[in-house]
Design an enzyme around this catalytic site. Structure first.
Site, mmCIF file in Angstrom:
data_model
loop_
_atom_site.group_PDB
_atom_site.id
_atom_site.type_symbol
_atom_site.label_atom_id
_atom_site.label_comp_id
_atom_site.label_asym_id
_atom_site.label_seq_id
_atom_site.Cartn_x
_atom_site.Cartn_y
_atom_site.Cartn_z
ATOM 1 N N ASN A 158 -4.988 8.773 50.995
ATOM 2 C CA ASN A 158 -5.652 9.340 49.820
ATOM 3 C C ASN A 158 -7.071 9.696 50.243
ATOM 4 O OD1 ASN A 158 -6.897 9.865 47.390
ATOM 5 N ND2 ASN A 158 -6.744 7.761 46.617
ATOM 6 N N TRP A 159 -7.349 10.991 50.306
ATOM 7 C CA TRP A 159 -8.670 11.412 50.805
ATOM 8 C C TRP A 159 -9.751 11.305 49.733
ATOM 9 C CZ3 TRP A 159 -7.545 16.484 54.092
ATOM 10 C CH2 TRP A 159 -6.825 16.116 55.241
ATOM 11 N N LYS A 160 -9.343 11.050 48.487
ATOM 12 C CA LYS A 160 -10.319 10.965 47.383
ATOM 13 C C LYS A 160 -11.215 12.212 47.394
ATOM 14 C CE LYS A 160 -9.862 6.005 47.513
ATOM 15 N NZ LYS A 160 -10.432 4.687 47.263
ATOM 16 N N HIS A 173 -4.515 5.963 39.559
ATOM 17 C CA HIS A 173 -5.353 5.293 40.557
ATOM 18 C C HIS A 173 -6.460 4.518 39.841
ATOM 19 C CE1 HIS A 173 -8.247 4.652 43.746
ATOM 20 N NE2 HIS A 173 -7.228 4.760 44.572
ATOM 21 N N GLU A 192 -9.493 4.256 40.325
ATOM 22 C CA GLU A 192 -10.735 5.013 40.068
ATOM 23 C C GLU A 192 -10.576 5.893 38.830
ATOM 24 O OE1 GLU A 192 -11.066 6.415 44.106
ATOM 25 O OE2 GLU A 192 -11.419 4.321 44.664
ATOM 26 N N GLU A 227 -2.363 -1.899 44.071
ATOM 27 C CA GLU A 227 -3.691 -1.829 44.674
ATOM 28 C C GLU A 227 -4.660 -2.717 43.885
ATOM 29 O OE1 GLU A 227 -4.360 2.076 46.931
ATOM 30 O OE2 GLU A 227 -4.619 2.549 44.817
ATOM 31 N N GLY A 236 -11.775 -0.202 48.852
ATOM 32 C CA GLY A 236 -13.069 0.247 49.366
ATOM 33 C C GLY A 236 -14.052 -0.883 49.614
ATOM 34 N N SER A 239 -8.081 -1.479 51.275
ATOM 35 C CA SER A 239 -8.621 -1.810 52.598
ATOM 36 C C SER A 239 -7.550 -2.005 53.678
ATOM 37 C CB SER A 239 -9.552 -3.030 52.524
ATOM 38 O OG SER A 239 -10.637 -2.749 51.661
ATOM 39 N N GLY A 257 -10.192 4.780 52.787
ATOM 40 C CA GLY A 257 -11.204 4.927 53.843
ATOM 41 C C GLY A 257 -10.623 5.170 55.230
#
Ligand code: PGA
Length: 251
Positions: free
Chosen positions: A10-12, A96, A98, A168, A174, A214, A236
């Site tokens: 996931n490149w966000k 997600h 976020e 998650e 992160g 992570s 990440g």
């Protein structure tokens, strides 16, 4: 039951066009010939087509990082399933943390997104996970159950066969703090048991449950060795070709 591993990056909100194309090309190279696992990338919307173009002819799957339930219309800032598909995508990350935490998407909205994705033939990846406060307050399973039950409301057995779930824990995203393999396995087993109460057992047994939070080269192997962990959703460490390639090539 043997489930096909799925390694998802996931490149966000990272990578403009040139960087995205370079990274996609490197990931395409290091995932070539891996016939026993699926690799998926979720780039930002602005580079979905470019990444799909770079990876044309490879087995790498493309996902959007969210998706709307409507086909088109006055939904400023949203992307429809048809748009994702026309850009070369076949899957969508939904719910997600976020989106839940920063943009206040609730289980009801996430459910609409799931049903929309399924209706238009996209593979939804439903993300669930507890916050640190919820874990410390011993509410983890209550939260996961609510996210699963409400997120999957109205999803038929047929639909469930086309779903992926990603556990998650919010406190691990992160932060560099990975759940231990035991914590992750315990949560995954809980989710699978819950799914077996909601759907036929063979469906619950065949659903892939990814772990995210992570994940890195140093911990992917031990996580993937857990019986109910069927893949990883990586943030990440998916932004660097070398580390994501190592993750894809977990042993
Ligand atoms: P992380 O992100 O790997 O950077 O913790 C995971 C995710 O948000 O999917």
């Amino acid at each position: 039951m043997k489930r096909r591993p799925l390694l998802a990056g996931n490149w966000k909100m990272h990578n403009t066009v040139i960087d995205a194309c370079q990274l996609a090309a490197e990931i395409g190279k290091c995932s070539a010939g891996l016939s026993d696992r699926d690799v998926l990338l979720a780039p930002p919307y602005t580079v979905l087509s470019e990444v799909a173009h770079v990876l044309q002819g490879s087995e790498v799957l493309i996902a959007s990082q969210n998706v709307c339930w409507e086909e088109q219309g006055a939904f400023t800032g949203e992307i429809s399933p048809a748009m994702v598909k026309s850009a070369g995508g076949s899957a969508a990350i939904i719910g997600h943390s976020e989106r839940r935490q920063i943009f206040h998407e609730d289980n009801g909205m996430i459910n609409k997104r799931i049903l929309g994705a399924l209706a238009f033939g996209l593979l939804p990846i439903l993300c669930i996970g507890e916050t640190l406060e919820e874990r410390e307050g011993e509410k983890t399973y209550q939260v996961l159950e609510e996210q699963i039950r409400k997120g999957l409301a109205g999803v038929s057995s047929e639909g469930m066969k086309e779903m992926v779930v990603a556990y998650e824990p919010v406190w691990a995203i992160g932060t560099g703090k990975t759940a231990t393999k035991e914590q992750a396995q315990e949560a995954h087993a809980f989710v699978r048991k819950l799914l077996s109460e909601m759907y036929e057992k063979d469906i619950a047994d065949s659903v892939r449950i990814l772990y995210g939070g992570s994940v890195k080269p140093a911990n992917v192997d031990e996580l993937m060795a857990q019986i109910d962990i069927d893949g990883a959703l990586v943030g990440g460490a998916a932004l660097n070709a070398e580390s994501f390639c190592r993750i894809i090539n977990f042993t």
